[in-house]
Design an enzyme around this catalytic site. Sequence first.
Site, PDB file in Angstrom:
ATOM      1  N   GLU A  45       9.036  14.532  -3.577  1.00 14.85           N
ATOM      2  CA  GLU A  45       8.308  13.308  -3.934  1.00 14.85           C
ATOM      3  C   GLU A  45       8.986  12.568  -5.081  1.00 14.85           C
ATOM      4  O   GLU A  45       9.060  11.349  -5.096  1.00 14.85           O
ATOM      5  CB  GLU A  45       6.851  13.632  -4.301  1.00 14.85           C
ATOM      6  CG  GLU A  45       5.983  13.958  -3.102  1.00 14.85           C
ATOM      7  CD  GLU A  45       5.893  12.821  -2.092  1.00 14.85           C
ATOM      8  OE1 GLU A  45       6.086  11.657  -2.480  1.00 14.85           O
ATOM      9  OE2 GLU A  45       5.668  13.099  -0.905  1.00 14.85           O
ATOM     10  N   TYR A 128       0.575   8.122  -8.080  1.00 14.52           N
ATOM     11  CA  TYR A 128       1.078   8.330  -6.726  1.00 14.52           C
ATOM     12  C   TYR A 128       1.508   9.788  -6.514  1.00 14.52           C
ATOM     13  O   TYR A 128       1.078  10.458  -5.577  1.00 14.52           O
ATOM     14  CB  TYR A 128       2.266   7.391  -6.413  1.00 14.52           C
ATOM     15  CG  TYR A 128       3.015   7.904  -5.215  1.00 14.52           C
ATOM     16  CD1 TYR A 128       2.483   7.727  -3.950  1.00 14.52           C
ATOM     17  CD2 TYR A 128       4.177   8.656  -5.355  1.00 14.52           C
ATOM     18  CE1 TYR A 128       3.113   8.283  -2.833  1.00 14.52           C
ATOM     19  CE2 TYR A 128       4.809   9.209  -4.257  1.00 14.52           C
ATOM     20  CZ  TYR A 128       4.277   9.009  -3.001  1.00 14.52           C
ATOM     21  OH  TYR A 128       4.876   9.569  -1.912  1.00 14.52           O
ATOM     22  N   ASP A 146       1.764   3.982  -2.262  1.00 16.93           N
ATOM     23  CA  ASP A 146       3.140   3.664  -2.642  1.00 16.93           C
ATOM     24  C   ASP A 146       3.501   2.323  -1.998  1.00 16.93           C
ATOM     25  O   ASP A 146       2.617   1.650  -1.435  1.00 16.93           O
ATOM     26  CB  ASP A 146       4.112   4.790  -2.234  1.00 16.93           C
ATOM     27  CG  ASP A 146       4.341   4.849  -0.721  1.00 16.93           C
ATOM     28  OD1 ASP A 146       3.579   4.194   0.035  1.00 16.93           O
ATOM     29  OD2 ASP A 146       5.280   5.536  -0.296  1.00 16.93           O
ATOM     30  N   CYS A 200       5.614  -0.204  10.454  1.00 10.31           N
ATOM     31  CA  CYS A 200       5.181  -1.418   9.743  1.00 10.31           C
ATOM     32  C   CYS A 200       6.214  -1.739   8.656  1.00 10.31           C
ATOM     33  O   CYS A 200       5.908  -1.759   7.468  1.00 10.31           O
ATOM     34  CB  CYS A 200       3.793  -1.196   9.141  1.00 10.31           C
ATOM     35  SG  CYS A 200       3.003  -2.720   8.633  1.00 10.31           S
ATOM     36  N   CYS A 207       4.780  -3.932  16.003  1.00 10.82           N
ATOM     37  CA  CYS A 207       3.322  -3.863  16.172  1.00 10.82           C
ATOM     38  C   CYS A 207       2.933  -3.290  17.540  1.00 10.82           C
ATOM     39  O   CYS A 207       1.882  -2.666  17.669  1.00 10.82           O
ATOM     40  CB  CYS A 207       2.714  -5.245  15.975  1.00 10.82           C
ATOM     41  SG  CYS A 207       3.047  -5.889  14.319  1.00 10.82           S
ATOM     42  N   CYS A 210       2.348   0.286  17.272  1.00 10.79           N
ATOM     43  CA  CYS A 210       1.522   0.693  16.126  1.00 10.79           C
ATOM     44  C   CYS A 210       0.185   1.277  16.588  1.00 10.79           C
ATOM     45  O   CYS A 210      -0.528   0.672  17.381  1.00 10.79           O
ATOM     46  CB  CYS A 210       1.291  -0.507  15.219  1.00 10.79           C
ATOM     47  SG  CYS A 210       0.257  -0.086  13.808  1.00 10.79           S
TER      48      CYS A 210
END
Length: 383
Positions: A45, A128, A146, A200, A207, A210
């Site tokens: 991370e 985060y 994020d 995205c 899309c 999605c």
Amino acid sequence: MTSPQALPEDQISALRTDLLDWFDAHKRDLPWRKNADPYAIWVSEIMLQQTQVITVKDYYTRWMAAFPDVEALASADLDVVLAMWAGLGYYRRARSLHAAAAMVVEDFDGDLPSTVKDLKSLPGIGDYTAGAIASIAHGQVAALVDGNVERVFARLFAIPGDPKVRANQKRFWAIAHALVDTTRPGDFNQSLMELGATVCTPKSPTCLLCPVRKQCVGLATGNPTTFPAKVKRKKAKLVQIDALVLLERPKDGPERVVLLKRPDTGLLPGMLEAPSSAPIPREKPHDTHAGTTRLRQVLITHGVIVPPDAFERVRELGAVEHVFSHLKMRMHAHLIEFEQFPEPLIQSVEALPGACIVARGALDECALSAAQHKVFALVDAQG
Ligand code: SF4
């Protein structure tokens, strides 16, 4: 515009199911996903902040081989840690990881804490990262936001304006808290980030593929990429420095260079570099004589002793640029060659804390920033 707080429970539930099903079927095979160890998730991370997945992969694998657990990291020398991080940029992340590892060993018995509050008490861990570790490694129902999640939310709920302004940040976090799945919080959070990273995307979202397109208000407007608003950020300030490569080129044997250690605060703290002047505003054109004078002064300030005639054979190699987050640096590289480094030079470098003389072929193993590698590449280019 609809906010999730106003959405019926069954719609929230549909979003969770759609995202989790999609994640189960489409998640990328990433090295840190093979490991549920909180330490490994923490390292990944931190590396993924401001760095692309493709770059992080190799660094992560090397790092885990060198520092397989929090104890190994805590007991490592900071210079070794910085050398391992070299090239990833944003070196404060490495220093914070190192400092936080020592705190985990000291204050938490070697176990990375599991709550957002305790995680945030460690250096380098903000909202985060705490949300990511708590949810992914410990299964806590913790939210996260994020850059990818901001974009997904801005489009999904057609939220206008600068995503970084306080009101929008509050809104994104409220959405994240409302949506996070209570049974699989870690996977749910990763599904949002994965959607932002792979579907995205900023310029051309796919899309059609999605999983939440039916509920996407941004898509319903016909122009989803207008969310979030594009905001012109300030242009990076241009500064310049002069850098001096002191190069030993013996008839036989490896070539060596002098590296000095940067201060522990400011830009690239604690990293190694060719002796370099402080950044100054750009001159047009660069004044070689003034640059050489600055470099003489740098050596005097550090107490590095070169023979009086050495600067008579200084050569300017050209300039390279490197963009840091807030500034663009133009580095004018200069070279002084020696067949053999004089003894006073060697002794004065060895007397300087953190400074060293290293084989040119070993530069990749040093705590050298990507910017400095560009300077040394100019030496390689001239043969
Ligand atoms: Fe993004 Fe398009 Fe999915 Fe909406 S439908 S979340 S704009 S990829």
